[in-house]
Write a protein that holds these residues in place. Structure first.
Motif, PDB file in Angstrom:
ATOM      1  N   ASN A 125      93.619  17.725  87.808  1.00 51.39           N
ATOM      2  CA  ASN A 125      94.692  18.550  87.265  1.00 51.39           C
ATOM      3  C   ASN A 125      95.085  18.258  85.638  1.00 51.39           C
ATOM      4  O   ASN A 125      94.168  17.982  85.010  1.00 51.39           O
ATOM      5  CB  ASN A 125      96.168  18.016  88.008  1.00 51.39           C
ATOM      6  CG  ASN A 125      96.404  16.619  87.701  1.00 51.39           C
ATOM      7  OD1 ASN A 125      95.947  15.755  86.547  1.00 51.39           O
ATOM      8  ND2 ASN A 125      97.027  15.982  88.555  1.00 51.39           N
ATOM      9  N   GLN A 126      96.224  18.824  85.286  1.00 55.04           N
ATOM     10  CA  GLN A 126      96.392  18.796  84.000  1.00 55.04           C
ATOM     11  C   GLN A 126      96.439  17.522  83.303  1.00 55.04           C
ATOM     12  O   GLN A 126      96.469  17.164  82.052  1.00 55.04           O
ATOM     13  CB  GLN A 126      97.804  19.558  83.415  1.00 55.04           C
ATOM     14  CG  GLN A 126      99.046  18.632  83.863  1.00 55.04           C
ATOM     15  CD  GLN A 126      99.686  19.273  85.338  1.00 55.04           C
ATOM     16  OE1 GLN A 126      98.763  19.077  86.265  1.00 55.04           O
ATOM     17  NE2 GLN A 126     100.747  19.080  85.475  1.00 55.04           N
ATOM     18  N   PHE A 127      96.594  16.087  84.060  1.00 56.49           N
ATOM     19  CA  PHE A 127      96.614  14.827  83.493  1.00 56.49           C
ATOM     20  C   PHE A 127      95.150  14.445  83.555  1.00 56.49           C
ATOM     21  O   PHE A 127      94.962  13.272  83.331  1.00 56.49           O
ATOM     22  CB  PHE A 127      97.317  14.030  84.213  1.00 56.49           C
ATOM     23  CG  PHE A 127      98.865  14.551  84.093  1.00 56.49           C
ATOM     24  CD1 PHE A 127      99.755  14.816  82.966  1.00 56.49           C
ATOM     25  CD2 PHE A 127      99.635  15.143  85.469  1.00 56.49           C
ATOM     26  CE1 PHE A 127     100.988  15.252  82.975  1.00 56.49           C
ATOM     27  CE2 PHE A 127     100.881  15.736  85.396  1.00 56.49           C
ATOM     28  CZ  PHE A 127     101.451  15.604  84.078  1.00 56.49           C
ATOM     29  N   GLY A 128      94.287  15.199  84.092  1.00 59.59           N
ATOM     30  CA  GLY A 128      92.868  14.463  84.432  1.00 59.59           C
ATOM     31  C   GLY A 128      92.639  13.905  85.538  1.00 59.59           C
ATOM     32  O   GLY A 128      91.738  13.197  85.710  1.00 59.59           O
ATOM     33  N   GLU A 129      93.737  13.748  86.640  1.00 58.63           N
ATOM     34  CA  GLU A 129      93.589  12.984  87.750  1.00 58.63           C
ATOM     35  C   GLU A 129      93.051  14.057  89.036  1.00 58.63           C
ATOM     36  O   GLU A 129      92.978  15.104  89.022  1.00 58.63           O
ATOM     37  CB  GLU A 129      95.104  12.978  88.160  1.00 58.63           C
ATOM     38  CG  GLU A 129      95.688  12.240  87.297  1.00 58.63           C
ATOM     39  CD  GLU A 129      97.349  12.144  87.390  1.00 58.63           C
ATOM     40  OE1 GLU A 129      97.971  10.955  87.241  1.00 58.63           O
ATOM     41  OE2 GLU A 129      97.956  13.098  88.113  1.00 58.63           O
ATOM     42  N   ILE A 130      92.254  13.330  89.862  1.00 57.32           N
ATOM     43  CA  ILE A 130      91.572  14.062  90.963  1.00 57.32           C
ATOM     44  C   ILE A 130      92.651  13.903  92.187  1.00 57.32           C
ATOM     45  O   ILE A 130      93.414  13.137  92.174  1.00 57.32           O
ATOM     46  CB  ILE A 130      90.341  13.387  91.296  1.00 57.32           C
ATOM     47  CG1 ILE A 130      90.602  11.541  91.636  1.00 57.32           C
ATOM     48  CG2 ILE A 130      89.118  13.059  90.273  1.00 57.32           C
ATOM     49  CD1 ILE A 130      89.344  10.902  92.300  1.00 57.32           C
ATOM     50  N   LEU A 286     100.703  15.477  73.861  1.00 53.82           N
ATOM     51  CA  LEU A 286      99.821  14.550  74.386  1.00 53.82           C
ATOM     52  C   LEU A 286      98.873  15.184  75.643  1.00 53.82           C
ATOM     53  O   LEU A 286      99.385  15.628  76.575  1.00 53.82           O
ATOM     54  CB  LEU A 286     100.706  13.417  74.952  1.00 53.82           C
ATOM     55  CG  LEU A 286      99.907  12.166  75.524  1.00 53.82           C
ATOM     56  CD1 LEU A 286      99.186  11.473  74.562  1.00 53.82           C
ATOM     57  CD2 LEU A 286     101.113  11.212  76.284  1.00 53.82           C
ATOM     58  N   ASN A 287      97.743  14.777  75.367  1.00 50.66           N
ATOM     59  CA  ASN A 287      96.738  15.027  76.361  1.00 50.66           C
ATOM     60  C   ASN A 287      96.457  13.972  77.481  1.00 50.66           C
ATOM     61  O   ASN A 287      96.057  13.035  77.097  1.00 50.66           O
ATOM     62  CB  ASN A 287      95.220  15.669  75.748  1.00 50.66           C
ATOM     63  CG  ASN A 287      95.525  16.874  74.969  1.00 50.66           C
ATOM     64  OD1 ASN A 287      96.435  17.915  75.385  1.00 50.66           O
ATOM     65  ND2 ASN A 287      94.754  16.899  73.859  1.00 50.66           N
ATOM     66  N   GLY A 288      96.714  14.291  78.749  1.00 50.40           N
ATOM     67  CA  GLY A 288      96.572  13.419  79.807  1.00 50.40           C
ATOM     68  C   GLY A 288      97.540  12.574  80.299  1.00 50.40           C
ATOM     69  O   GLY A 288      98.837  13.016  79.816  1.00 50.40           O
ATOM     70  N   ALA A 339      88.495  21.001  81.342  1.00 53.83           N
ATOM     71  CA  ALA A 339      88.681  20.509  82.902  1.00 53.83           C
ATOM     72  C   ALA A 339      90.175  20.445  83.222  1.00 53.83           C
ATOM     73  O   ALA A 339      90.645  20.546  84.100  1.00 53.83           O
ATOM     74  CB  ALA A 339      88.014  19.523  83.232  1.00 53.83           C
ATOM     75  N   MET A 340      90.921  19.906  82.109  1.00 53.86           N
ATOM     76  CA  MET A 340      92.320  19.544  82.197  1.00 53.86           C
ATOM     77  C   MET A 340      93.069  20.964  82.100  1.00 53.86           C
ATOM     78  O   MET A 340      94.588  20.722  81.995  1.00 53.86           O
ATOM     79  CB  MET A 340      92.804  18.431  81.512  1.00 53.86           C
ATOM     80  CG  MET A 340      92.055  17.289  81.773  1.00 53.86           C
ATOM     81  SD  MET A 340      92.363  15.838  80.638  1.00 53.86           S
ATOM     82  CE  MET A 340      93.839  16.105  80.224  1.00 53.86           C
ATOM     83  N   ASP A 345      90.593  26.901  71.807  1.00 52.38           N
ATOM     84  CA  ASP A 345      91.137  26.503  70.484  1.00 52.38           C
ATOM     85  C   ASP A 345      91.720  25.210  70.425  1.00 52.38           C
ATOM     86  O   ASP A 345      91.780  24.490  69.500  1.00 52.38           O
ATOM     87  CB  ASP A 345      91.988  27.800  70.157  1.00 52.38           C
ATOM     88  CG  ASP A 345      91.130  28.861  69.627  1.00 52.38           C
ATOM     89  OD1 ASP A 345      89.806  28.643  69.527  1.00 52.38           O
ATOM     90  OD2 ASP A 345      91.551  30.291  69.976  1.00 52.38           O
ATOM     91  N   LEU A 346      92.836  24.921  71.175  1.00 51.90           N
ATOM     92  CA  LEU A 346      93.494  23.950  71.442  1.00 51.90           C
ATOM     93  C   LEU A 346      92.683  22.315  71.539  1.00 51.90           C
ATOM     94  O   LEU A 346      92.915  21.603  71.374  1.00 51.90           O
ATOM     95  CB  LEU A 346      94.578  23.873  72.400  1.00 51.90           C
ATOM     96  CG  LEU A 346      95.982  23.074  72.268  1.00 51.90           C
ATOM     97  CD1 LEU A 346      96.383  23.048  71.043  1.00 51.90           C
ATOM     98  CD2 LEU A 346      96.996  23.303  73.444  1.00 51.90           C
ATOM     99  N   GLY A 347      91.560  22.881  72.505  1.00 59.59           N
ATOM    100  CA  GLY A 347      90.767  21.480  72.865  1.00 59.59           C
ATOM    101  C   GLY A 347      90.081  21.130  71.705  1.00 59.59           C
ATOM    102  O   GLY A 347      89.825  20.160  71.599  1.00 59.59           O
ATOM    103  N   ARG A 348      89.773  22.112  70.771  1.00 57.33           N
ATOM    104  CA  ARG A 348      88.778  21.728  69.547  1.00 57.33           C
ATOM    105  C   ARG A 348      89.714  21.344  68.576  1.00 57.33           C
ATOM    106  O   ARG A 348      89.521  20.459  67.609  1.00 57.33           O
ATOM    107  CB  ARG A 348      88.233  23.162  69.039  1.00 57.33           C
ATOM    108  CG  ARG A 348      86.803  23.485  69.364  1.00 57.33           C
ATOM    109  CD  ARG A 348      86.220  24.554  68.787  1.00 57.33           C
ATOM    110  NE  ARG A 348      86.932  25.829  69.006  1.00 57.33           N
ATOM    111  CZ  ARG A 348      86.285  26.751  69.816  1.00 57.33           C
ATOM    112  NH1 ARG A 348      85.355  26.395  70.645  1.00 57.33           N
ATOM    113  NH2 ARG A 348      87.043  27.813  70.008  1.00 57.33           N
TER     114      ARG A 348
END
Length: 384
Positions: A125-130, A286-288, A339-340, A345-348
């Motif tokens: 998901n958007q937080f990186g959780e399975i 904040l990512n994650g 994956a999140m 562009d924002l990832g970079r």
């Protein structure tokens, strides 16, 4: 050379002073080969290796005989995954992992796919959780292994390892844990885990040495060796042991056992102070997960700036990264952030900050002020 402030401890950590001191005699005075069984040079070296093995086992709650020394985490991961694949060679095989694993795991599993294995890469998901229910639904009769990192190297997310242990036990599956970023930073245990990779240089030890925990006294299989040779490390990993590196690894593990909680609490305060200031800048996110993560890691995206230029400018004064050190040479956005759900562009334009034992309040204050100035300048000069 004037180095920038270092906030990239997830890439590597400096050797602790005590670690360097512990290693030095083993380069010269005690230079014996630990496999030389017929004279004192070998005996002394072997004793040092076994002491380190015990120190590392104590850190992760293992038995000394369950620690196999390797050249680092990548080799440990390859031995765990490919070694199990070879054990089941000729059988139908299925492995389950997730899209945000380290490239050492993902690329190794891709290699197994090319040899006939089936691999499920769970989304996050958007937080990186399975989704544990999705994980359960993907277990097949021929599933052999669950392969998950304990803590994510880019966002610091801590996976629900206790739930994964329970699930693996219920279905009698091998559970491989990449504990490279977790060992020495949070309390972990091998209980219920079949295979676990750890690395010295992520916990103030030397580079070029790691270990694979291999569960003993259990009916699930152990990996087959990938290296033919003299049968070192109980036949799991042939090759002359790196005695100085192993001694340093052991000392680092011993130190982390004593300082783990204290350092985590201090770094959490510094990390939170850094985030409070940086997230006060307009267009930052904040990512994650904000809660289920390592106390020293923060991953923040900056809208309205070009990622490569942002990283270049920030690194003049602060050593940071945009993701894993293993993939930082590639101009692609982080596969973890993609994956999140972050666009490319924002990832970079995202920076991972990872703090460590030498990080100070002054470092944090300077970093926050400098980054704010850089972002404002980049947005003013080249608005996107």
């Amino acid at each position: 050379m004037k180095y920038p402030i270092y906030l990239d401890y997830n890439a590597t950590t400096p050797c602790a002073k005590e670690v360097i001191e512990a290693m030095l005699p083993w380069f010269g005075e005690h230079f014996g080969n630990a496999a030389s069984k017929s004279h004192p040079y070998g005996w002394v070296a072997e004793d040092a290796v076994e002491t380190a093995r015990e120190q590392i086992a104590n850190l992760i709650g293992a038995k000394t005989k369950e620690i196999v020394f390797t050249s680092g985490a990548t080799e440990s991961i390859n031995l765990a995954l490919k070694g199990i694949f070879e054990f089941y060679n000729g059988q139908k095989q299925h492995y389950i992992t997730c899209q945000t694993e380290h490239k050492a795991v993902l690329d190794t599993l891709k290699s197994l796919e090319s040899k006939g294995a089936e691999v499920t890469y769970l989304p996050v998901n958007q937080f990186g959780e399975i989704d544990l229910n999705e994980l359960k639904s993907n277990i097949r009769p021929h599933t052999k292994m669950l392969a998950f990192m304990w803590a994510n190297n880019e966002t610091g997310l801590i996976h629900p390892m206790s739930d994964l242990i329970k699930l693996a036990g219920e279905h009698d599956l091998i559970l491989f844990a990449d504990a490279v970023q977790a060992a020495g930073k949070i309390p972990i245990s091998t209980s219920g885990i079949h295979l676990m990779a750890i690395s010295a240089h992520k916990m103030y030890g030397p580079k070029g040495v790691g270990a694979l925990y291999i569960r003993h006294n259990h009916h699930l299989p152990k990996p087959l060796s990938l290296i033919d040779g003299g049968g070192h490390e109980k036949g799991f990993r042939s090759g002359t042991l790196n005695v100085p590196g192993i001694v340093g690894f052991g000392k680092a593990a011993q130190l982390r056992s004593k300082r783990l909680i204290e350092d985590a609490e201090r770094l959490c305060l510094l990390r939170d102070a850094l985030e409070k200031k940086i997230l006060g800048i307009e267009g930052t996110t904040l990512n994650g997960s904000q809660t289920q993560r390592l106390s020293h890691v923060s991953n923040i995206s900056f809208s309205g700036v070009e990622g490569e230029e942002l990283l270049k400018r920030v690194n003049r004064e602060i050593a940071v990264s945009s993701g894993s050190a293993c993939t930082s040479i590639l101009p692609k956005p982080s596969h973890v952030l993609a994956a999140m759900g972050l666009d490319s562009d924002l990832g970079r334009a995202s920076i991972r900050f990872s703090l460590g034992k030498d990080t100070t309040e002054n470092d944090i204050e300077f970093a926050a002020e400098y980054i704010e100035a850089v972002v404002k300048e980049l947005r003013a000069s080249n608005p996107l």
